[in-house]
Each structure stands twice: as structure tokens, then as C-alpha cells.
Design an enzyme around this catalytic site. Structure first.
Site, mmCIF file in Angstrom:
data_model
loop_
_atom_site.group_PDB
_atom_site.id
_atom_site.type_symbol
_atom_site.label_atom_id
_atom_site.label_comp_id
_atom_site.label_asym_id
_atom_site.label_seq_id
_atom_site.Cartn_x
_atom_site.Cartn_y
_atom_site.Cartn_z
ATOM 1 N N ASP A 15 -11.949 -32.445 21.798
ATOM 2 C CA ASP A 15 -11.563 -31.197 22.225
ATOM 3 C C ASP A 15 -11.957 -30.921 23.750
ATOM 4 O O ASP A 15 -13.072 -31.132 23.994
ATOM 5 C CB ASP A 15 -12.384 -30.366 21.377
ATOM 6 C CG ASP A 15 -11.634 -28.723 21.373
ATOM 7 O OD1 ASP A 15 -11.031 -28.346 22.716
ATOM 8 O OD2 ASP A 15 -11.975 -28.112 20.354
ATOM 9 N N ASP A 25 -7.736 -24.707 26.604
ATOM 10 C CA ASP A 25 -8.483 -25.361 25.567
ATOM 11 C C ASP A 25 -7.424 -26.129 24.905
ATOM 12 O O ASP A 25 -6.375 -25.610 24.214
ATOM 13 C CB ASP A 25 -9.146 -23.947 24.797
ATOM 14 C CG ASP A 25 -9.971 -24.411 23.786
ATOM 15 O OD1 ASP A 25 -9.978 -25.605 23.470
ATOM 16 O OD2 ASP A 25 -10.407 -23.680 22.960
ATOM 17 N N HIS A 28 -8.369 -18.396 19.106
ATOM 18 C CA HIS A 28 -8.983 -17.152 19.845
ATOM 19 C C HIS A 28 -8.115 -16.760 21.114
ATOM 20 O O HIS A 28 -7.497 -17.710 21.483
ATOM 21 C CB HIS A 28 -10.347 -17.589 20.141
ATOM 22 C CG HIS A 28 -10.518 -19.182 20.862
ATOM 23 N ND1 HIS A 28 -10.402 -19.189 22.111
ATOM 24 C CD2 HIS A 28 -10.511 -20.112 20.094
ATOM 25 C CE1 HIS A 28 -10.288 -20.527 22.360
ATOM 26 N NE2 HIS A 28 -10.463 -21.193 21.189
ATOM 27 N N HIS A 64 -13.818 -17.285 24.237
ATOM 28 C CA HIS A 64 -13.395 -16.553 23.115
ATOM 29 C C HIS A 64 -13.614 -15.063 23.101
ATOM 30 O O HIS A 64 -14.737 -14.460 23.298
ATOM 31 C CB HIS A 64 -14.544 -16.864 21.744
ATOM 32 C CG HIS A 64 -14.420 -18.358 21.442
ATOM 33 N ND1 HIS A 64 -14.231 -18.626 20.093
ATOM 34 C CD2 HIS A 64 -14.157 -19.607 22.024
ATOM 35 C CE1 HIS A 64 -14.026 -20.080 19.996
ATOM 36 N NE2 HIS A 64 -14.021 -20.637 21.094
ATOM 37 N N GLU A 89 -5.511 -23.184 16.878
ATOM 38 C CA GLU A 89 -6.104 -24.547 16.239
ATOM 39 C C GLU A 89 -6.351 -24.740 14.915
ATOM 40 O O GLU A 89 -7.547 -24.430 14.515
ATOM 41 C CB GLU A 89 -7.478 -24.702 17.307
ATOM 42 C CG GLU A 89 -8.508 -23.448 16.972
ATOM 43 C CD GLU A 89 -9.764 -23.911 17.869
ATOM 44 O OE1 GLU A 89 -10.453 -24.869 17.985
ATOM 45 O OE2 GLU A 89 -10.189 -22.824 18.700
ATOM 46 N N GLU A 98 -5.173 -28.581 18.879
ATOM 47 C CA GLU A 98 -4.882 -27.033 19.346
ATOM 48 C C GLU A 98 -4.405 -27.372 20.647
ATOM 49 O O GLU A 98 -4.196 -28.302 21.605
ATOM 50 C CB GLU A 98 -6.513 -27.117 19.792
ATOM 51 C CG GLU A 98 -6.812 -25.483 20.677
ATOM 52 C CD GLU A 98 -8.320 -25.311 20.612
ATOM 53 O OE1 GLU A 98 -9.159 -26.492 20.797
ATOM 54 O OE2 GLU A 98 -8.812 -24.322 20.936
#
Ligand code: MN
Ligand code: MN
Length: 296
Positions: free
Chosen positions: A86, A97, A158, A166, A191, A282
Site C-alpha cells: 500500500d 493512495d 475514504h 482520511h 479499497e 485500492e
């Protein structure tokens, strides 16, 4: 939509994060160290001209999320490990992200890995303004369950805002009664996590990942100086123990004392409640007029 310059920064961060993700996945193999992969991927992001939005997370098997090697870690990947990589990059605070999963030199968990990938692709295909967040959760959960696995109910996607990983909005991985909907111009990370175990995670053990919270409550000078340095370097974004060795002596213990002082938060590892194997995919997306643009 959004300001053209901001849009370009999100897209650039996305391209760099995606490249770093693919590069890391390609180099994970049996006998390769966690530290080598983490440092190689982080260097790749910085060399491309972006900054790290958080430490490279390498979460293996039942660890769903939140682990990065410490500076003196001796961990190596083994044949059969299911590795979640990640990655977070930012350009001027505009974050990308992204994550992918690879199984090291075997194929026992291909269906599990496909399940989270397919759930992500399905959402990306049909997302548009006005779509309910609960509906996204239903698509993720239906896709993963149809393959015989469980979505992880207490992990979610998020929203993202400048320097905020977030940013308030949660994108569920299970059906949800929320009436929130996606809006044009929002930047969100989707994700899905798929598990062979409990389908929920519990906190366990040190992740070597921290975040600044506030100046320490007591007047110990050394702790205050370290807190200032951390605030200056990382602001409110998560950072790794590895990144502090040059200015925090006896780094692991120094950071532990700052957690006790309430000055930083130490993220726990998140582990499947029944120690099942977990996969994750993700992407970061920008919600557009009639769909979305994947930045990663
Ligand atoms: Mn992520
Ligand atoms: Mn995320």
C-alpha cells in the site's frame, strides 16, 4: 470540477504512486527483505519528484493493513506469502493512495486476490455523482461474497483532502444505511479487502507507523524538541520509525515514550479476527461529471 492546477497535482501524484506500486510488486520475491522493498518503493516516489504521503505498508497474510519494517528489521518474504503493498504519494499535499496484492511464488490464493481486484474494478466502472456510499458497499460485498470470501466490514475507503489522508467520508465495504452520496469533484480512495477468515480486523502489535498529535503534555525538554522536529518534518501525515533514526536516538523507545506522552499516535497492526488470509486492492479516483477518473 476542480481547479486545473489542483487537478494536475492529483493526477501527477497518482501516476507516481501507481508506478511505485507496480515497481514494488514486481520486486517482491522469496528471500527479499521487507526493508529493501519499502526503501526501494519510497525512493522511487521521491526520485519521481513527489513526496511520501505515508510509509510504504507491507502487510502479509493475516495482517490486513498497517505494517512497515523498522530500521533494523530482519524480515524476509517467503514463498506463499500474500503481500499487500500500500503506497501513498503526494504533490504539494494532493494525495494518491493505492494498493495491490501479490502472492509470493505460488498460486494458492489467486481467487482471493482476484476477488478484491474485481470488487474494486466494478466500483470504478459504475461510480458517478449521486451514487450512494451504501450502494458501493453492497457492490464490494456482493462481488467478494460471490467468490466465497468475506469483505472486511470494519475497514473502509475514504475521502482525501490536501494533506489529509482520511478526510471524513467513509466508503464502506459492506452494505450500509448511510444516505451520503458521492459528489462531483470529490477525491476518494476505494479499497476493498477480501478475507478467508472472520471478515473483520482487530488491533494487534506495533506497526512502526506513527502520526503527530500535539505537543507533549509535560515539560520534558527532550520530548518537546523531538515533537517539534516531527511536526516540522511530517506535519499531520503518518511517518515511519525508519524515518526518525537521524534525529531520535534509540528510535523505537524514543517514539514509545512520545506515544505515552500523548504527543504522537502509534498505529496498531490490523489483523483478521480469525487469522484468515487477506487481499486488498485500492485506487484513488476523482468523481467527474458522469463517472470518475482513476488517478492511480
Ligand atoms: Mn492505502
Ligand atoms: Mn486508503
Amino acid at each position: 470540477m476542480m481547479d486545473e492546477e489542483i487537478y494536475r497535482k492529483y493526477v501527477r501524484a497518482g501516476r507516481i504512486a501507481a508506478d511505485a506500486r507496480n515497481y514494488g510488486i514486481k520486486h517482491i520475491g522469496a528471500g527479499v527483505s521487507y526493508l529493501e522493498i519499502a526503501e526501494m518503493v519510497e525512493k522511487r516516489i521521491k526520485d519521481a519528484g513527489a513526496e511520501l504521503a505515508f510509509p510504504v505498508n507491507l502487510s502479509v497474510n493475516e495482517v490486513a493493513a498497517h505494517f512497515t519494517p523498522a530500521h533494523n528489521d530482519k524480515l524476509f518474504f517467503k514463498k506463499g506469502d500474500v503481500v499487500k503493498l500500500d503506497v501513498g504519494a503526494h504533490v504539494d499535499g494532493y494525495i494518491a493512495d493505492t494498493a495491490a496484492t501479490v502472492e509470493v511464488e505460488s498460486e494458492n490464493y489467486s481467487a482471493l486476490i482476484d476477488a478484491s481486484r474485481e470488487a474494486l474494478m466494478k466500483v470504478v466502472d459504475i461510480v458517478k455523482p449521486g451514487m450512494g456510499l451504501g450502494e458501493i458497499g453492497r457492490i464490494v460485498s456482493d462481488t467478494i461474497e460471490s467468490k466465497g470470501f468475506k469483505p472486511i466490514e470494519n475497514l473502509s475507503g475514504h475521502s482525501l483532502q490536501r494533506y489529509i489522508l482520511h478526510a471524513g467520508l467513509s466508503i464502506p465495504n459492506v452494505p450500509d444505511s448511510t444516505h451520503e452520496v458521492l459528489r462531483k469533484g470529490q477525491v476518494v480512495a476505494i479499497e476493498p479487502f477480501a478475507s478467508t477468515g472472520a471478515g473483520h480486523v482487530v488491533s494487534r502489535g506495533v506497526s512502526n507507523i506513527y502520526r503527530y498529535v500535539r505537543m507533549p503534555l509535560f515539560r520534558d525538554v527532550k520530548t518537546r524538541v523531538m515533537a517539534k522536529k516531527i511536526k516540522m518534518r511530517f506535519n499531520t501525515l503518518p511517518f515511519a520509525e525508519r524515518w526518525c533514526t537521524s534525529f531520535i536516538p534509540d528510535t523505537k523507545n524514543g517514539l514509545r515514550r512520545m506515544v505515552v506522552a500523548g504527543s504522537i499516535y502509534g498505529y496498531p497492526q490490523l489483523i483478521d479476527g480469525a487469522k484468515g488470509i487477506v487481499s486488498q486492492h485500492e485506487h484513488t479516483i476523482i468523481v467527474t461529471e458522469d463517472g470518475c477518473e482513476v488517478t492511480t
